[in-house]
Design a protein around this motif. Structure first.
Motif, PDB file in Angstrom:
ATOM      1  N   GLN A 310       0.825  -1.205   0.000  1.00  0.00           N
ATOM      2  CA  GLN A 310       0.000   0.000   0.000  1.00  0.00           C
ATOM      3  C   GLN A 310       0.863   1.261   0.000  1.00  0.00           C
ATOM      4  N   ARG A 311       1.940   1.238   0.765  1.00  0.00           N
ATOM      5  CA  ARG A 311       2.826   2.403   0.814  1.00  0.00           C
ATOM      6  C   ARG A 311       3.519   2.613  -0.531  1.00  0.00           C
ATOM      7  N   ARG A 312       3.989   1.531  -1.129  1.00  0.00           N
ATOM      8  CA  ARG A 312       4.662   1.651  -2.427  1.00  0.00           C
ATOM      9  C   ARG A 312       3.686   2.130  -3.505  1.00  0.00           C
ATOM     10  N   ALA A 313       2.457   1.643  -3.443  1.00  0.00           N
ATOM     11  CA  ALA A 313       1.459   2.105  -4.414  1.00  0.00           C
ATOM     12  C   ALA A 313       1.162   3.580  -4.226  1.00  0.00           C
ATOM     13  N   SER A 314       1.080   4.016  -2.974  1.00  0.00           N
ATOM     14  CA  SER A 314       0.823   5.431  -2.703  1.00  0.00           C
ATOM     15  C   SER A 314       1.995   6.301  -3.134  1.00  0.00           C
ATOM     16  N   ALA A 315       3.207   5.743  -3.082  1.00  0.00           N
ATOM     17  CA  ALA A 315       4.407   6.494  -3.494  1.00  0.00           C
ATOM     18  C   ALA A 315       4.631   6.435  -5.002  1.00  0.00           C
ATOM     19  N   GLY A 316       3.771   5.735  -5.720  1.00  0.00           N
ATOM     20  CA  GLY A 316       3.901   5.649  -7.170  1.00  0.00           C
ATOM     21  C   GLY A 316       4.989   4.710  -7.644  1.00  0.00           C
ATOM     22  N   LYS A 317       5.385   3.758  -6.803  1.00  0.00           N
ATOM     23  CA  LYS A 317       6.447   2.834  -7.166  1.00  0.00           C
ATOM     24  C   LYS A 317       5.929   1.488  -7.661  1.00  0.00           C
ATOM     25  N   ILE A 318       4.609   1.361  -7.805  1.00  0.00           N
ATOM     26  CA  ILE A 318       3.996   0.153  -8.352  1.00  0.00           C
ATOM     27  C   ILE A 318       3.548   0.438  -9.778  1.00  0.00           C
ATOM     28  N   SER A 319       4.004  -0.364 -10.706  1.00  0.00           N
ATOM     29  CA  SER A 319       3.647  -0.167 -12.111  1.00  0.00           C
ATOM     30  C   SER A 319       2.280  -0.812 -12.389  1.00  0.00           C
ATOM     31  N   GLU A 320       1.265   0.025 -12.577  1.00  0.00           N
ATOM     32  CA  GLU A 320      -0.063  -0.504 -12.876  1.00  0.00           C
ATOM     33  C   GLU A 320      -0.094  -1.204 -14.231  1.00  0.00           C
ATOM     34  N   GLN A 321       0.720  -0.725 -15.166  1.00  0.00           N
ATOM     35  CA  GLN A 321       0.748  -1.336 -16.495  1.00  0.00           C
ATOM     36  C   GLN A 321       1.271  -2.770 -16.429  1.00  0.00           C
ATOM     37  N   ASP A 322       2.276  -3.004 -15.587  1.00  0.00           N
ATOM     38  CA  ASP A 322       2.799  -4.370 -15.435  1.00  0.00           C
ATOM     39  C   ASP A 322       1.739  -5.291 -14.850  1.00  0.00           C
ATOM     40  N   GLU A 323       0.975  -4.789 -13.887  1.00  0.00           N
ATOM     41  CA  GLU A 323      -0.095  -5.594 -13.288  1.00  0.00           C
ATOM     42  C   GLU A 323      -1.169  -5.914 -14.325  1.00  0.00           C
ATOM     43  N   LEU A 324      -1.539  -4.919 -15.131  1.00  0.00           N
ATOM     44  CA  LEU A 324      -2.558  -5.142 -16.161  1.00  0.00           C
ATOM     45  C   LEU A 324      -2.072  -6.136 -17.212  1.00  0.00           C
ATOM     46  N   THR A 325      -0.787  -6.044 -17.571  1.00  0.00           N
ATOM     47  CA  THR A 325      -0.224  -6.963 -18.569  1.00  0.00           C
ATOM     48  C   THR A 325      -0.236  -8.402 -18.067  1.00  0.00           C
ATOM     49  N   ALA A 326       0.149  -8.595 -16.805  1.00  0.00           N
ATOM     50  CA  ALA A 326       0.151  -9.943 -16.223  1.00  0.00           C
ATOM     51  C   ALA A 326      -1.264 -10.504 -16.151  1.00  0.00           C
ATOM     52  N   ALA A 327      -2.224  -9.662 -15.750  1.00  0.00           N
ATOM     53  CA  ALA A 327      -3.617 -10.114 -15.652  1.00  0.00           C
ATOM     54  C   ALA A 327      -4.179 -10.466 -17.027  1.00  0.00           C
ATOM     55  N   GLU A 328      -3.841  -9.676 -18.036  1.00  0.00           N
ATOM     56  CA  GLU A 328      -4.361  -9.936 -19.387  1.00  0.00           C
ATOM     57  C   GLU A 328      -3.788 -11.231 -19.947  1.00  0.00           C
ATOM     58  N   LEU A 329      -2.519 -11.510 -19.666  1.00  0.00           N
ATOM     59  CA  LEU A 329      -1.926 -12.767 -20.133  1.00  0.00           C
ATOM     60  C   LEU A 329      -2.634 -13.970 -19.515  1.00  0.00           C
ATOM     61  N   LEU A 330      -2.941 -13.886 -18.218  1.00  0.00           N
ATOM     62  CA  LEU A 330      -3.630 -14.999 -17.552  1.00  0.00           C
ATOM     63  C   LEU A 330      -5.050 -15.157 -18.085  1.00  0.00           C
TER      64      LEU A 330
END
Length: 529
Positions: A310-330
């Motif tokens: 949660q802290r890393r996401a709030s600091a902008g250090k989590i790549s949402e695009q990488d998460e979306l790419t992984a989810a789309e592949l699955l």
């Protein structure tokens, strides 16, 4: 021309009249064309005097010829326009409204069709390459983590495979259990997002007869996600029948067009995979018997992992695009999987530990879970054909069984336990506290103070632990007061070892059974043993 830019006020102009259709038209009754018309003479506004000629408003069924003729005469009298002109304009308007209504019905039909994504050549190749890779389950688990599921390493993969089983003829089901606010619904929704949207149905609250009014095949091989089972109490019975019998039927009374009363049967076909969340394990026992019970990780380590994310996401250090790419592949991987029969040639060697409660249903779940793993690995299995029927199938391997045993150990452990999951978590926390403080006895006040457990909750835990002989009351010699003592501090560890030993014995028996047919490399050639 009919102007339908405003869906609540159509406009139709002719040489003599200006007609507004107030409220648009309905598409549910094709045997009538009931509308509300506002009719006035074209250019009815007199600029010199500022007056406006009269406007005629009338609700009418344009398919009723007698009513239409009366409207023609009334318009001719009120608007001072010839009857032949008005009759011609109304007939023309009727044709335009008919055409527009057919267009609306066609658009509704198109919009109600289930969405199915067509994979591009690149997406299809990427998904197939992933399914053919080594250590598929391990890579799948890593990809689930990259999609935004924090921790819950075993539960998330177990849940993903259970959701995958919806494509088989014997789908599995799961219920997520845990105290309030630990992330049950979050885990279910995040893993559910890895299933294509055309294959899942998310529900919050259901009425008693909701399931009976789906189309006959609308739920086939679908994943049904229920956010909280407390909001679906009224449909628990049809839900259980849909899980067990794979179809539900209800007989209702219906009146036909002639007014005759008839009985009709509402049938909804399965199979479906059902997942739900609850904090009350004992209330939904009938449903939990048909499901895998997944207990959410409530440890302090999991709290730290989630808060760091949660802290890393709030600091902008989590790549949402990488998460979306992984989810789309699955999701694309799920679309690539095709229905195929699975045969387990080693099923006769698989026996559950004797400590498991309700072994008949649990044994069925165990075999189905192994088949679900084989089904997921179908791109790595040789396709075979039944000599009599010609049906295509794939076979389970020893590796599939080993993978299943590793994932299902915790499930079998909970199925073998005589106390509820919440009470078991409390007991294990209590054991860790006693071990850390080198104690053998404890008091209620001590546990409430150090483990921060409410008095009513602790009393409920102690009542169950005393009834099942996990703890006992002892009297202190010095103070003559009573305290509690854990009867066997290693009982849970021993139960786990017993289950692991039973599962390993199954693998050993299979290896011994196939050893005469195994092969080894000798002098650079493969020869029979």
């Amino acid at each position: 021309m009919l102007d339908t830019s405003n869906p609540y006020n159509y406009n139709y102009k002719t040489k003599a009249l200006e007609i507004h259709i107030l409220g648009g038209i309905k598409t549910n009754k094709l045997e009538s064309l009931r509308v509300t018309l506002s009719i006035q003479k074209l250019n009815a506004h007199n600029t010199s005097t500022g007056s406006v000629h009269s406007i005629l408003r009338q609700s009418i069924d344009l398919y009723n010829d007698n009513l239409a003729e009366k409207l023609v005469r009334k318009c001719a009298e009120r608007l001072e326009v010839g009857t032949s002109v008005i009759r011609k304009d109304l007939q023309s308007l009727t044709r335009e409204l008919e055409n527009h209504r057919f267009l609306l019905i066609d658009n509704e039909t198109q919009s109600q069709r289930p969405f199915t994504k067509q994979l591009s050549a690149r997406e299809e190749k990427e998904a197939i390459t992933f399914l053919q890779s080594k250590n598929l389950l391990e890579k799948t688990n890593e990809l689930i983590g990259k999609s935004g599921v924090i921790g819950e390493v075993d539960n998330r993969l177990l849940m993903y495979l259970i959701f995958t089983s919806r494509k088989t003829n014997n789908p599995l089901h799961c219920i997520s259990l845990g105290s309030s606010g630990v992330g049950k619904t979050h885990l279910q929704s995040k893993v559910g997002e890895l299933i294509p949207e055309e294959d899942r149905l998310s529900l919050t609250c259901l009425s008693a007869n909701a399931f009976y009014y789906f189309n006959r095949t609308e739920l086939q091989h679908k994943l049904i996600l229920i956010e909280d089972l407390d909001g679906a109490e009224s449909v628990l019975y049809p839900l259980r029948e849909l899980q067990s019998k794979k179809r539900i039927t209800k007989t209702v009374v219906h009146k036909d067009r002639k007014g005759n009363t008839k009985t009709i049967h509402l049938t909804v076909e399965g199979p479906v995979s059902v997942a739900g969340c609850t904090t009350q394990e004992s209330i939904y026992e009938d449903n939990s018997n048909r499901s895998f019970l997944l207990y959410i990780d409530e440890s302090a380590e999991q709290d730290i992992r989630i808060m760091n994310y949660q802290r890393r996401a709030s600091a902008g250090k989590i790549s949402e695009q990488d998460e979306l790419t992984a989810a789309e592949l699955l999701r694309n991987v799920q679309r690539i999987l095709k229905p195929i029969k699975v045969i387990n040639p080693f099923a006769e060697y698989l026996e559950l530990p004797q400590s498991v409660f309700k072994p008949r249903r649990t044994n069925s779940h165990y075999l189905q879970f192994i088949e679900a793993i084989t089904f997921y690995c179908q791109w790595q299995r040789q396709k075979k054909y039944d000599k009599q029927t010609g049906e295509e199938y794939i076979e389970t391997t020893i590796e599939d069984i080993q993978e299943a045993n590793e994932l299902i150990t915790e499930v079998l452990l909970r199925k073998s336990d005589t106390i509820t999951g919440a009470t078991r978590n409390h007991l294990e926390t209590l054991k860790a506290y006693l071990k850390a403080n080198n104690q053998t006895t404890f008091t209620n006040s001590e546990i409430r103070r150090n483990l921060r457990v409410k008095e009513t909750t602790l009393r409920r835990y102690n009542k169950q632990l005393l009834a099942e002989d996990y703890i006992k009351r002892v009297k202190k010699v010095k103070t003559k007061s009573y305290c509690f003592e854990v009867v066997n501090i290693d009982e849970y560890k021993q139960l786990k070892e017993q289950i692991n030993k039973a599962l390993q014995n199954c693998i050993t028996q299979i290896e011994l059974a196939i050893s005469p047919q195994s092969s080894h490399q000798q002098n650079g050639e493969i020869k029979a043993k």
